[in-house]
Scaffold this active site. Structure first.
Site, PDB file in Angstrom:
ATOM      1  N   HIS A   9       0.829  -1.204   0.000  1.00  0.00           N
ATOM      2  CA  HIS A   9       0.000   0.000   0.000  1.00  0.00           C
ATOM      3  C   HIS A   9       0.870   1.263   0.000  1.00  0.00           C
ATOM      4  O   HIS A   9       2.050   1.228   0.387  1.00  0.00           O
ATOM      5  CB  HIS A   9      -0.926   0.007   1.219  1.00  0.00           C
ATOM      6  CG  HIS A   9      -0.180   0.004   2.532  1.00  0.00           C
ATOM      7  ND1 HIS A   9       0.398   1.141   3.075  1.00  0.00           N
ATOM      8  CD2 HIS A   9       0.092  -0.997   3.390  1.00  0.00           C
ATOM      9  CE1 HIS A   9       0.988   0.846   4.209  1.00  0.00           C
ATOM     10  NE2 HIS A   9       0.830  -0.464   4.432  1.00  0.00           N
ATOM     11  N   GLU A  83      -2.462  -7.404   7.507  1.00  0.00           N
ATOM     12  CA  GLU A  83      -1.233  -7.118   8.243  1.00  0.00           C
ATOM     13  C   GLU A  83      -0.971  -8.177   9.310  1.00  0.00           C
ATOM     14  O   GLU A  83      -1.903  -8.866   9.780  1.00  0.00           O
ATOM     15  CB  GLU A  83      -1.364  -5.734   8.894  1.00  0.00           C
ATOM     16  CG  GLU A  83      -0.177  -5.269   9.706  1.00  0.00           C
ATOM     17  CD  GLU A  83       1.090  -5.122   8.878  1.00  0.00           C
ATOM     18  OE1 GLU A  83       1.686  -6.175   8.528  1.00  0.00           O
ATOM     19  OE2 GLU A  83       1.492  -3.986   8.600  1.00  0.00           O
TER      20      GLU A  83
END
Length: 233
Positions: A9, A83
């Site tokens: 990202h 994550e």
């Protein structure tokens, strides 16, 4: 052979604040991060993607959505690309975490690192779920597919370590910057690492060649001497 583009990202408000975001909701791209993902989407615009898959977290959904925009694709979400679950470390300043005894374990022996608290997981678990997800998507999309997954730094590093045949304890040697591309091709017998932490290179080599009659099936063998490169006819 299946090709997976691993996209981290873009830069976030937590990155610039020096905070370990983890699964904290509401962490989004900052202005620089939005510029980064617009640039990477433009770079990839000519690459035909069989799928765009993302971590469920907002920063990845923003990034993946920008890449998918204008394509006949919807972003698909897979929690296994989320994550690492940092548990009680989540939301804490990095400069504070460096004083925690676990920090040295994460740096020097990450395969033994388990993050504290009921929501924490081990980095070995993070790697196992992400690698399993990549291989399942490879099987689902088929041997000729080029597809993209948007994920997080430690997750991508763990997948790359597996592709290199590296022990997880060496994964901190890999650098994965915001909005960078790393690319792995998976053959019948082994993966090949094509690029790592690419933040601006030409991506035309990722466009699959036109199929020709009599074209040889891609080999799982490495070219002795290095070969002529991906751009060779």
């Amino acid at each position: 052979m299946t090709t997976v583009i691993l996209l981290r990202h873009g830069r976030t408000t937590a990155n610039t604040a020096g905070v370990l975001a983890g699964w904290t909701p509401g962490v989004r791209l900052d202005d620089t991060g939005q510029t980064q993902v617009q640039a990477v989407a433009q770079r990839l615009s000519e690459v035909p993607l069989a799928a765009v898959v993302s971590s469920p977290l907002e920063r990845c959904q923003q990034t993946a959505g920008t890449v998918a925009e204008g394509r006949a694709l919807e972003v698909q979400t897979d929690d296994r690309f989320g994550e690492a679950r940092y548990g009680d470390w989540t939301g804490r300043p990095i400069k504070e975490l460096t004083k925690d005894p676990l920090w040295k374990v994460v740096q020097q022996h990450p395969s033994a690192a388990v993050f504290p608290g009921p929501e924490g997981e081990g980095l070995a678990q993070t790697q196992a779920r992400a690698v399993a997800a990549v291989r399942e998507w490879n099987a689902k999309l088929g041997p000729d597919a080029v597809w993209l997954v948007c994920s997080h730094g430690d997750v991508i590093k763990a997948v790359l370590a597996d592709a290199l045949g590296m022990h997880l304890d060496s994964f901190q040697r890999i650098v994965v910057d915001p909005a960078s591309l790393s690319v792995v091709t998976y053959t019948d017998t082994r993966p090949f690492l094509v690029r790592v932490n690419d933040t601006g290179g030409d991506v035309s080599a990722l466009i699959p060649p036109k199929k020709k009659r009599g074209r040889r099936k891609p080999s799982s063998d490495a070219v002795v001497g290095g070969g002529a490169g991906s751009g060779a006819a």
